[in-house]
Design an enzyme around this catalytic site. Structure first.
Site, PDB file in Angstrom:
ATOM      1  N   GLU A  13      -7.977  40.970  67.495  1.00 46.16           N
ATOM      2  CA  GLU A  13      -8.575  40.898  66.151  1.00 46.16           C
ATOM      3  C   GLU A  13      -8.737  39.436  65.717  1.00 46.16           C
ATOM      4  O   GLU A  13      -8.065  38.984  64.804  1.00 46.16           O
ATOM      5  CB  GLU A  13      -7.719  41.686  65.151  1.00 46.16           C
ATOM      6  CG  GLU A  13      -6.226  41.395  65.291  1.00 46.16           C
ATOM      7  CD  GLU A  13      -5.334  42.346  64.541  1.00 46.16           C
ATOM      8  OE1 GLU A  13      -5.694  43.521  64.422  1.00 46.16           O
ATOM      9  OE2 GLU A  13      -4.272  41.897  64.086  1.00 46.16           O
ATOM     10  N   PRO A  14      -9.630  38.712  66.353  1.00 45.72           N
ATOM     11  CA  PRO A  14      -9.844  37.316  65.978  1.00 45.72           C
ATOM     12  C   PRO A  14     -10.598  37.197  64.654  1.00 45.72           C
ATOM     13  O   PRO A  14     -11.432  38.041  64.331  1.00 45.72           O
ATOM     14  CB  PRO A  14     -10.700  36.772  67.124  1.00 45.72           C
ATOM     15  CG  PRO A  14     -11.410  37.966  67.677  1.00 45.72           C
ATOM     16  CD  PRO A  14     -10.502  39.145  67.451  1.00 45.72           C
ATOM     17  N   GLY A  15     -10.264  36.161  63.910  1.00 43.82           N
ATOM     18  CA  GLY A  15     -11.003  35.849  62.674  1.00 43.82           C
ATOM     19  C   GLY A  15     -11.573  34.449  62.795  1.00 43.82           C
ATOM     20  O   GLY A  15     -12.769  34.233  62.951  1.00 43.82           O
ATOM     21  N   ARG A  16     -10.642  33.477  62.793  1.00 44.78           N
ATOM     22  CA  ARG A  16     -11.034  32.065  62.812  1.00 44.78           C
ATOM     23  C   ARG A  16     -12.018  31.733  63.941  1.00 44.78           C
ATOM     24  O   ARG A  16     -13.021  31.065  63.724  1.00 44.78           O
ATOM     25  CB  ARG A  16      -9.764  31.225  62.985  1.00 44.78           C
ATOM     26  CG  ARG A  16      -9.967  29.744  62.891  1.00 44.78           C
ATOM     27  CD  ARG A  16      -8.722  28.995  63.376  1.00 44.78           C
ATOM     28  NE  ARG A  16      -7.491  29.561  62.875  1.00 44.78           N
ATOM     29  CZ  ARG A  16      -6.848  29.155  61.775  1.00 44.78           C
ATOM     30  NH1 ARG A  16      -7.307  28.138  61.101  1.00 44.78           N
ATOM     31  NH2 ARG A  16      -5.738  29.748  61.388  1.00 44.78           N
TER      32      ARG A  16
ATOM     33  N   TYR B 282     -11.363  30.641  56.527  1.00 44.68           N
ATOM     34  CA  TYR B 282     -10.322  30.356  55.527  1.00 44.68           C
ATOM     35  C   TYR B 282     -10.738  29.245  54.566  1.00 44.68           C
ATOM     36  O   TYR B 282      -9.889  28.477  54.110  1.00 44.68           O
ATOM     37  CB  TYR B 282      -8.985  30.040  56.216  1.00 44.68           C
ATOM     38  CG  TYR B 282      -8.541  31.151  57.142  1.00 44.68           C
ATOM     39  CD1 TYR B 282      -8.122  32.383  56.618  1.00 44.68           C
ATOM     40  CD2 TYR B 282      -8.576  31.007  58.525  1.00 44.68           C
ATOM     41  CE1 TYR B 282      -7.744  33.414  57.461  1.00 44.68           C
ATOM     42  CE2 TYR B 282      -8.201  32.041  59.365  1.00 44.68           C
ATOM     43  CZ  TYR B 282      -7.780  33.241  58.830  1.00 44.68           C
ATOM     44  OH  TYR B 282      -7.417  34.269  59.664  1.00 44.68           O
TER      45      TYR B 282
ATOM     46  N   CYS C  48      -8.331  17.918  39.435  1.00 45.98           N
ATOM     47  CA  CYS C  48      -7.303  17.069  38.827  1.00 45.98           C
ATOM     48  C   CYS C  48      -5.976  17.237  39.545  1.00 45.98           C
ATOM     49  O   CYS C  48      -5.070  17.931  39.051  1.00 45.98           O
ATOM     50  CB  CYS C  48      -7.161  17.411  37.362  1.00 45.98           C
ATOM     51  SG  CYS C  48      -8.615  16.889  36.494  1.00 45.98           S
ATOM     52  N   GLU C  49      -5.877  16.608  40.681  1.00 47.48           N
ATOM     53  CA  GLU C  49      -4.706  16.763  41.524  1.00 47.48           C
ATOM     54  C   GLU C  49      -4.783  15.664  42.590  1.00 47.48           C
ATOM     55  O   GLU C  49      -5.792  15.559  43.292  1.00 47.48           O
ATOM     56  CB  GLU C  49      -4.808  18.165  42.161  1.00 47.48           C
ATOM     57  CG  GLU C  49      -3.717  18.552  43.037  1.00 47.48           C
ATOM     58  CD  GLU C  49      -2.832  19.682  42.478  1.00 47.48           C
ATOM     59  OE1 GLU C  49      -3.162  20.308  41.465  1.00 47.48           O
ATOM     60  OE2 GLU C  49      -1.796  19.892  43.082  1.00 47.48           O
TER      61      GLU C  49
ATOM     62  N   TYR D 264      -2.135  22.607  54.842  1.00 50.90           N
ATOM     63  CA  TYR D 264      -1.632  22.521  56.227  1.00 50.90           C
ATOM     64  C   TYR D 264      -1.801  21.140  56.835  1.00 50.90           C
ATOM     65  O   TYR D 264      -1.624  20.983  58.048  1.00 50.90           O
ATOM     66  CB  TYR D 264      -2.383  23.505  57.142  1.00 50.90           C
ATOM     67  CG  TYR D 264      -2.577  24.888  56.618  1.00 50.90           C
ATOM     68  CD1 TYR D 264      -1.492  25.704  56.311  1.00 50.90           C
ATOM     69  CD2 TYR D 264      -3.857  25.409  56.442  1.00 50.90           C
ATOM     70  CE1 TYR D 264      -1.691  26.996  55.850  1.00 50.90           C
ATOM     71  CE2 TYR D 264      -4.060  26.696  55.983  1.00 50.90           C
ATOM     72  CZ  TYR D 264      -2.968  27.483  55.682  1.00 50.90           C
ATOM     73  OH  TYR D 264      -3.174  28.755  55.237  1.00 50.90           O
TER      74      TYR D 264
HETATM   75  N1  LLP Z   1      -4.424  39.574  62.800  1.00 48.53           N
HETATM   76  C1  LLP Z   1      -3.404  39.394  61.953  1.00 48.53           C
HETATM   77  C2  LLP Z   1      -2.383  40.406  61.828  1.00 48.53           C
HETATM   78  C3  LLP Z   1      -3.337  38.210  61.214  1.00 48.53           C
HETATM   79  O1  LLP Z   1      -2.311  38.033  60.390  1.00 48.53           O
HETATM   80  C4  LLP Z   1      -4.334  37.232  61.334  1.00 48.53           C
HETATM   81  C5  LLP Z   1      -4.297  36.022  60.553  1.00 48.53           C
HETATM   82  C6  LLP Z   1      -5.401  37.480  62.233  1.00 48.53           C
HETATM   83  C7  LLP Z   1      -5.397  38.667  62.953  1.00 48.53           C
HETATM   84  C8  LLP Z   1      -6.509  36.507  62.436  1.00 48.53           C
HETATM   85  O2  LLP Z   1      -6.078  35.303  62.910  1.00 48.53           O
HETATM   86  P1  LLP Z   1      -7.148  34.193  63.300  1.00 48.53           P
HETATM   87  O3  LLP Z   1      -7.870  34.700  64.514  1.00 48.53           O
HETATM   88  O4  LLP Z   1      -8.083  34.047  62.152  1.00 48.53           O
HETATM   89  O5  LLP Z   1      -6.355  32.971  63.541  1.00 48.53           O
HETATM   90  N2  LLP Z   1      -4.990  30.672  56.072  1.00 48.53           N
HETATM   91  C9  LLP Z   1      -4.565  30.209  57.372  1.00 48.53           C
HETATM   92  C10 LLP Z   1      -4.606  31.304  58.401  1.00 48.53           C
HETATM   93  C11 LLP Z   1      -3.789  32.498  58.063  1.00 48.53           C
HETATM   94  C12 LLP Z   1      -3.931  33.549  59.104  1.00 48.53           C
HETATM   95  C13 LLP Z   1      -3.323  34.807  58.670  1.00 48.53           C
HETATM   96  N3  LLP Z   1      -3.431  35.836  59.632  1.00 48.53           N
HETATM   97  C14 LLP Z   1      -5.436  29.043  57.791  1.00 48.53           C
HETATM   98  O6  LLP Z   1      -6.308  28.677  57.038  1.00 48.53           O
HETATM   99  O7  LLP Z   1      -5.218  28.476  58.851  1.00 48.53           O
END
Ligand code: LLP
Length: 421
Positions: free
Chosen positions: A279-282, A379, A349-350, A323
């Site tokens: 389940e990729p997002g980034r 993100y 303002c920070e 981060y």
């Molecule tokens: N599956 C689960 C259960 C997750 O918790 C996450 C991300 C993903 C998949 C997707 O991960 P990815 O492929 O996007 O790395 N806000 C942070 C990232 C938080 C990720 C939370 N979970 C950032 O900006 O780096």
């Protein structure tokens, strides 16, 4: 990343002139190369197809979601992960098949569980023991679940985005017997059906070692505990390139390596190979996106620092403050070498409202120029806020030189729409 300068010295993304886009639609604006997003999804598909396994690919919508993004994921044959009623609502409004939606989260509320059941989602990823009873209470028919386990593995990534280590708030610990207890509770429930096991060890992971090791721990535990599953979901977290020197996860090599390893472990343990899921997002959206800003004040403190301020900031770009994330920037309207080291600051303002601490820009940069901060597709919009009553940016998809708006810029009216007069 697909930005390049055209022969007139203007920065383009997906063959689309970013200066014209900024002039026509204003800034800050997040622009995605639609083809890049599709390509990433296709790369994952192809990598799995070659491996002769059953697999399901899912997009983690927390990285960036909106109706058009959901439709795109659908067109590219990706399932969808959601972590809140809002993400689920967005998916449903986009017409996504609820059966292909999976609901995650360490503290699903009663409303979320009820709404998800009403929508008829595919499965829940159970993250706490008391959640099992809650789902069972609201379900009226059989519902599939995956149990998210905590394998006690540390991914080499920023502490805030690590999720697999023992003290993490996520998952049920294998070592401390919570995962086993979860399985028993699901088995004893009236409506829950144990479809599989899930783990996610963290984000921005460049190597395969962590996932392979974790899969081994999980499979060994499943074998010794006599637990049979249909699906093993190994999460997301595949790394992307933010700046030169970063390595993005090599999909073509990495996926086969992980899958091969899981196959081998299953064979070794004499455990039936389950359907594999990621389940990729980034890695789907990060490098596809850039944020366009207009330069405002420039402040040079002699022998100390030069601040170049832009018309957005931590309201649309929180990752540097949160981060210490690193980004590259390009001047949009001229192609000149970046010989000056400057700090790109936001307008909020920070003091911590910095986008890039040591950015390279041409010394000619002046008020009215446009900048593109690269790799802002994941993100950024999804973590945007209205701090200082700053409006959330507009979002465009570009493809074949054409731009289409996918999220309108938030209006002033929308900022007070919920205020009681
Ligand atoms: N599956 C689960 C259960 C997750 O918790 C996450 C991300 C993903 C998949 C997707 O991960 P990815 O492929 O996007 O790395 N806000 C942070 C990232 C938080 C990720 C939370 N979970 C950032 O900006 O780096």
């Amino acid at each position: 990343m697909t930005v390049s300068y055209n022969q007139n010295g203007v920065l383009t993304l997906g063959n689309t002139n970013l200066k014209t886009l900024a002039q026509s639609f204003g800034t800050p604006t997040i622009v995605y190369d639609e083809m890049y997003i599709r390509q990433q999804m296709r790369r994952y598909h192809q990598a799995f197809q070659k491996m002769d396994v059953n697999f399901v690919l899912s997009y983690a919508s927390k990285a960036f979601t909106c109706i058009q993004m959901v439709k795109l994921a659908d067109e590219e044959n990706f399932d969808l992960d959601v972590v809140s009623i809002g993400e689920l609502y967005t998916a449903i409004e986009a017409g996504f098949d609820p059966k292909r939606i999976h609901f995650h989260g360490n503290n699903k509320t009663k409303d979320e569980i009820q709404y998800a059941l009403k929508c008829g989602i595919g499965y829940f990823v159970v993250d706490a023991l008391d959640e099992i009873a809650l789902i069972d209470q609201y379900a009226t028919e059989s519902i599939d679940v995956l149990i998210r386990v905590n394998p006690g593995v540390e991914a080499h990534t920023h502490e805030f985005i690590q999720t697999g280590q023992e003290k993490s708030k996520f998952g049920l610990s294998i070592k401390h017997g919570l995962a086993q207890k979860g399985v028993e509770m699901v088995r004893n429930s009236e409506h829950l059906h144990l479809k599989g096991i899930h783990f996610h060890i963290g984000s921005q992971i460049e190597e395969t070692t962590g996932m392979k090791e974790t899969a081994k721990i999980v499979l060994k535990w499943l074998k010794t505990s006599n637990i049979n599953i249909e699906m093993l979901n190994i999460g997301g977290g595949f790394a992307v390139k933010y700046v030169d020197g970063d390595s993005s996860f090599n999909i073509e090599e990495g996926i086969p390596e992980i899958v091969e390893n899981i196959k081998f472990t299953c064979h070794d343990l004499d455990y039936p190979l389950p359907t594999l899921s990621i389940e990729p997002g980034r890695s789907i959206v990060a490098e596809a996106g850039v944020t366009l800003y207009e330069v405002g004040s420039i402040k040079e403190i002699p022998n100390v620092n030069k601040y170049v301020s832009v018309d957005g900031g931590m309201s649309d770009h929180i990752r540097t403050a949160l981060y210490d994330a690193k980004y590259d920037v390009k001047l949009v309207n001229r192609n000149e070498p970046g010989e000056d080291t400057v700090t790109i600051a936001g307008k909020l303002c920070e003091s911590g409202d910095i986008l890039i601490h040591e950015a390279k820009l041409p010394s000619s940069v002046q008020r009215g120029d446009y900048l593109a901060v690269l790799s802002t597709g994941a993100y950024h919009y999804s973590m945007a806020s209205n701090y200082n009553q700053i409006q959330k940016p507009a979002v465009f998809f570009v493809s074949d030189g054409k731009a289409r708006e996918v999220i309108k810029r938030q209006s002033l009216r929308q900022l007070i729409i919920n205020d009681v007069k």
